[in-house]
Structure formats: structure tokens, C-alpha cells
Write a protein that holds these residues in place. Sequence first.
Motif, PDB file in Angstrom:
ATOM      1  N   ALA A 110       0.836  -1.208   0.000  1.00 52.83           N
ATOM      2  CA  ALA A 110       0.000   0.000   0.000  1.00 52.83           C
ATOM      3  C   ALA A 110       0.872   1.261   0.000  1.00 52.83           C
ATOM      4  O   ALA A 110       0.581   2.228  -0.710  1.00 52.83           O
ATOM      5  N   PHE A 111       1.971   1.220   0.764  1.00 49.40           N
ATOM      6  CA  PHE A 111       2.892   2.355   0.773  1.00 49.40           C
ATOM      7  C   PHE A 111       3.544   2.534  -0.598  1.00 49.40           C
ATOM      8  O   PHE A 111       3.720   3.665  -1.069  1.00 49.40           O
ATOM      9  N   ALA A 112       3.915   1.423  -1.230  1.00 47.94           N
ATOM     10  CA  ALA A 112       4.534   1.494  -2.558  1.00 47.94           C
ATOM     11  C   ALA A 112       3.575   2.138  -3.552  1.00 47.94           C
ATOM     12  O   ALA A 112       3.976   2.976  -4.374  1.00 47.94           O
ATOM     13  N   HIS A 113       2.300   1.755  -3.461  1.00 50.85           N
ATOM     14  CA  HIS A 113       1.280   2.366  -4.326  1.00 50.85           C
ATOM     15  C   HIS A 113       1.153   3.858  -4.027  1.00 50.85           C
ATOM     16  O   HIS A 113       1.039   4.678  -4.947  1.00 50.85           O
ATOM     17  N   GLY A 114       1.183   4.213  -2.741  1.00 47.22           N
ATOM     18  CA  GLY A 114       1.086   5.614  -2.353  1.00 47.22           C
ATOM     19  C   GLY A 114       2.248   6.442  -2.880  1.00 47.22           C
ATOM     20  O   GLY A 114       2.059   7.582  -3.311  1.00 47.22           O
ATOM     21  N   ILE A 115       3.451   5.854  -2.862  1.00 48.83           N
ATOM     22  CA  ILE A 115       4.630   6.561  -3.381  1.00 48.83           C
ATOM     23  C   ILE A 115       4.503   6.774  -4.886  1.00 48.83           C
ATOM     24  O   ILE A 115       4.789   7.860  -5.401  1.00 48.83           O
ATOM     25  N   ARG A 116       4.064   5.726  -5.600  1.00 48.01           N
ATOM     26  CA  ARG A 116       3.886   5.857  -7.061  1.00 48.01           C
ATOM     27  C   ARG A 116       2.845   6.925  -7.381  1.00 48.01           C
ATOM     28  O   ARG A 116       3.045   7.750  -8.285  1.00 48.01           O
ATOM     29  N   ARG A 117       1.745   6.912  -6.654  1.00 51.68           N
ATOM     30  CA  ARG A 117       0.686   7.886  -6.925  1.00 51.68           C
ATOM     31  C   ARG A 117       1.155   9.306  -6.595  1.00 51.68           C
ATOM     32  O   ARG A 117       0.857  10.250  -7.326  1.00 51.68           O
ATOM     33  N   ALA A 118       1.890   9.447  -5.498  1.00 54.78           N
ATOM     34  CA  ALA A 118       2.412  10.767  -5.135  1.00 54.78           C
ATOM     35  C   ALA A 118       3.349  11.290  -6.212  1.00 54.78           C
ATOM     36  O   ALA A 118       3.317  12.473  -6.572  1.00 54.78           O
ATOM     37  N   ARG A 119       4.193  10.404  -6.757  1.00 55.91           N
ATOM     38  CA  ARG A 119       5.123  10.819  -7.812  1.00 55.91           C
ATOM     39  C   ARG A 119       4.356  11.258  -9.063  1.00 55.91           C
ATOM     40  O   ARG A 119       4.720  12.239  -9.720  1.00 55.91           O
ATOM     41  N   GLU A 120       3.285  10.536  -9.388  1.00 50.86           N
ATOM     42  CA  GLU A 120       2.453  10.923 -10.531  1.00 50.86           C
ATOM     43  C   GLU A 120       1.840  12.306 -10.310  1.00 50.86           C
ATOM     44  O   GLU A 120       1.775  13.131 -11.225  1.00 50.86           O
ATOM     45  N   MET A 121       1.384  12.558  -9.095  1.00 53.32           N
ATOM     46  CA  MET A 121       0.765  13.843  -8.778  1.00 53.32           C
ATOM     47  C   MET A 121       1.780  14.976  -8.828  1.00 53.32           C
ATOM     48  O   MET A 121       1.457  16.098  -9.248  1.00 53.32           O
ATOM     49  N   ILE A 122       3.009  14.691  -8.415  1.00 50.60           N
ATOM     50  CA  ILE A 122       4.057  15.714  -8.463  1.00 50.60           C
ATOM     51  C   ILE A 122       4.412  16.036  -9.912  1.00 50.60           C
ATOM     52  O   ILE A 122       4.640  17.194 -10.268  1.00 50.60           O
ATOM     53  N   ASP A 123       4.445  14.998 -10.755  1.00 52.79           N
ATOM     54  CA  ASP A 123       4.754  15.199 -12.169  1.00 52.79           C
ATOM     55  C   ASP A 123       3.597  15.838 -12.928  1.00 52.79           C
ATOM     56  O   ASP A 123       3.792  16.372 -14.016  1.00 52.79           O
TER      57      ASP A 123
END
Length: 289
Positions: A110-123
Amino acid sequence: GDANAQQQANVLWTQVSNDRSKDAIATARLDIAKSVALAGRSKDRDAIGNLESLRKSQEHSAVGIEAAIELALLYAKTGRRDDALSCLAGATKQLEMAESYGIPKPVADAFAHGIRRAREMIDNPAKAAFIRAQALQRAGQYVRAVTAFEQVRRDFPGTDEDHRSQFEIGACHIGLADSQKAFDHWRQFTAAAPAGPWRGHAFVGLIDVALCDRLEQSKVAIESALATEGAKASWQLARYDLALRRGIIELCRNHSAAAVEAFEEARAATSDLVRASNLVRLTESANSH
């Protein structure tokens, strides 16, 4: 939320803090929630300070990773993109040590998914702004959501998030029980570019509002008409068609119980065996939803 909701949240946070005073992890996670709430009230600086402290004090725990993800999103929101990406890189390194931190695999995933989603939002800052507005909408804070969606439109004109925000503004008006305002908004939205992005959803909204309003009026009227001798006979003839249409609309809206009720009313209003048989199948379909 509004002042009353914030007061209720503060009372609950105090209760939880007292109940969990000996549980450091629970207390730290509560502090993360408070920081997110501060950001929601435009107190980004205070929220960032809190999360930075939490990230440092909980460096070797799941709470540290959670705090890092929230902190990265706040960094990005305040224009600190490099800090945001650095924060996520640190969270990724921490996640590699998940097993030694005692973090269960489902939580680590779940944390890994959260990190990926956060990176998408930053980009994609437009997507990030839209998601923040959508979070308000899903929390039922429709007035604030409308303001946030309008901000997305101003900041990111011509993007998919711009078009979708225009649709969601109408949905917020529905949430505020103002179907006429939603109808007017969607009509203007579709008129500007009928074949544009998210206009299909707006057309569905327009159809639903128009039909639901008229069908509701007919539902109220028929109760009176069937008790009036001069009107009863003609309304009996229309009863099947009205109930059938109401059932189909309710089924499209995923209102299963209302759809079943309408289909059963339509079946009772017809003597045609084929129609009655078809209504049995529609009722079964509504019950299976």
C-alpha cells in the motif's frame, strides 16, 4: 469541513489522544492526520513543520514512510518539487527495509502504491489539484469542492482536468440538492463544445435531471389523480408507461429498491402477459444489482 465539523474533529482527536497516550505509533499517526487537516485549512507551513518533525522522529517505522508521502505532496503543493522528489526517494529507501521495520507485506504494498501515486501527482500538478478538489467532493464538502474545481479550471485551462472539473461542478450542485443549477451548468458546458471531453457525462447528467424531475412530478400527481373520478381513467392508462420509465431511470442510477418498486407497479398496471413477463426479468435484474 466547516467550523462545527472542525470542532467535532478536535474533540475526537483529544479523546483518541487520551485513549492512546501510551501508544507512540497511534499518537504519531494521529499527528499525521492533524497535519493533513491543517493543510486542508491552508495552513501548509504548519503542516510541513509537523510532518518534517514526524518524519525525523519516526524514521525507522511505517509512520515515517506515511509522513514522508504526505510531506512530499505538501512540498509539491507549495512549489518545492525537488524537495518532494527527494522525500519520496527517501521513503522508497525506507520501504526497502520494510521487513526489518516489521511492516507487513500488504501494508508495504500500500505504501509502494502511495509513493507511485504521489510521484504521478508531483509530475502532473493539474491532476494533483483535481484530486484535492475531488477529495472535498467525496467528503460531502460541496461548496469548498466547487471553489477548488473552479481553481483547477483557472490554473490549468484546456487540460483534461479542466474539462472534468467543469463536469464535477455540476455534480456538486446535485450534491447540494440544487438540480436546476446543475442542469443550467451542464447545459452551458455542453453548448460550448458538444463533442468535447467529459461532455458525454454531462449529457447523462442533463438527461437524469430532466427525467428525474419530471418523473417525480408525475409520481406525486398520479397519487392525486387516481383518487379523482374525472382523471382516474386516463391516468390508469398512463400508469404502466410512467412506472416503467421510472423503474428504468432508477435502475440506471443504481437505486435497486426504487427500481424494483416501480417495475412491480408497472406489472400491476398491465394485463399484457408479454409485458408482465419482461417486467419480471427487469425486476430480477434490479434485484441482482
